[in-house]
Enzyme design. Structure first.
Site, PDB file in Angstrom:
ATOM      1  CD  GLU A  73      60.377 -23.169  18.581  1.00  0.00           C
ATOM      2  OE1 GLU A  73      59.373 -23.751  19.021  1.00  0.00           O
ATOM      3  OE2 GLU A  73      60.451 -21.934  18.464  1.00  0.00           O
ATOM      4  CB  CYS A  99      53.803 -22.833  16.822  1.00  0.00           C
ATOM      5  SG  CYS A  99      54.943 -22.274  15.525  1.00  0.00           S
ATOM      6  CB  CYS A 102      58.471 -24.026  15.162  1.00  0.00           C
ATOM      7  SG  CYS A 102      58.774 -22.240  15.182  1.00  0.00           S
TER       8      CYS A 102
END
Length: 144
Positions: A73, A99, A102
């Site tokens: 990402e 996560c 991100c």
């Protein structure tokens, strides 16, 4: 919100494409791919790996991911910064759930929707996206 069948088909198609894109990753432990789509056009892509100019080795001798490996990402979003495109109102398709780091980038990039295909053991990134009002959709990547 129930998505219409055409959108569901597009979501599955873009997620399959993100999974194929993940094959470009040199990481051994986990390969992740991401696509940013706006107005039915792919405006950016990314996969997890080391920064430009670094060796294409993601894990150390103990098979631990190196701390400077970028997530798919992050690669897709930062690639947009070097282009004439912007991600306002776009959809991010990613093979694994984002996560928390991100998720912060996704929020700041103006991405309004995230479709992911694999649950990660931590869900703090997903919870942050939902808190920010971003539509989050899970599609089992193994079922497409």
């Amino acid at each position: 919100m129930e998505l219409n069948e055409k959108q569901k088909n597009l979501d599955r198609r873009y997620l399959r494409m993100a999974r194929i894109w993940a094959e470009n990753s040199y990481c051994q432990r986990r390969k992740v791919g991401a696509l940013v789509v706006k107005d039915k056009m792919i405006i950016s892509d990314g996969y997890n790996g080391t920064p430009s100019g670094f060796e294409n080795v993601c894990e150390d001798e103990n098979n631990v991911t190196k701390p400077y490996v970028l997530h798919a990402e992050a690669n897709a979003i930062t690639k947009l910064a070097r282009s004439s495109n912007n991600s306002d109102g776009s959809t991010l398709y990613v093979t694994a759930s984002p996560c928390i780091e991100c998720a912060k980038l996704i929020i700041q990039a103006g991405i309004k929707r995230v479709v992911y295909g694999e649950q990660y053991r931590l869900d703090d990134g997903i919870r942050l996206l939902e808190r920010a009002g971003i539509e989050v959709q899970f599609i089992d990547v193994n079922a497409i």
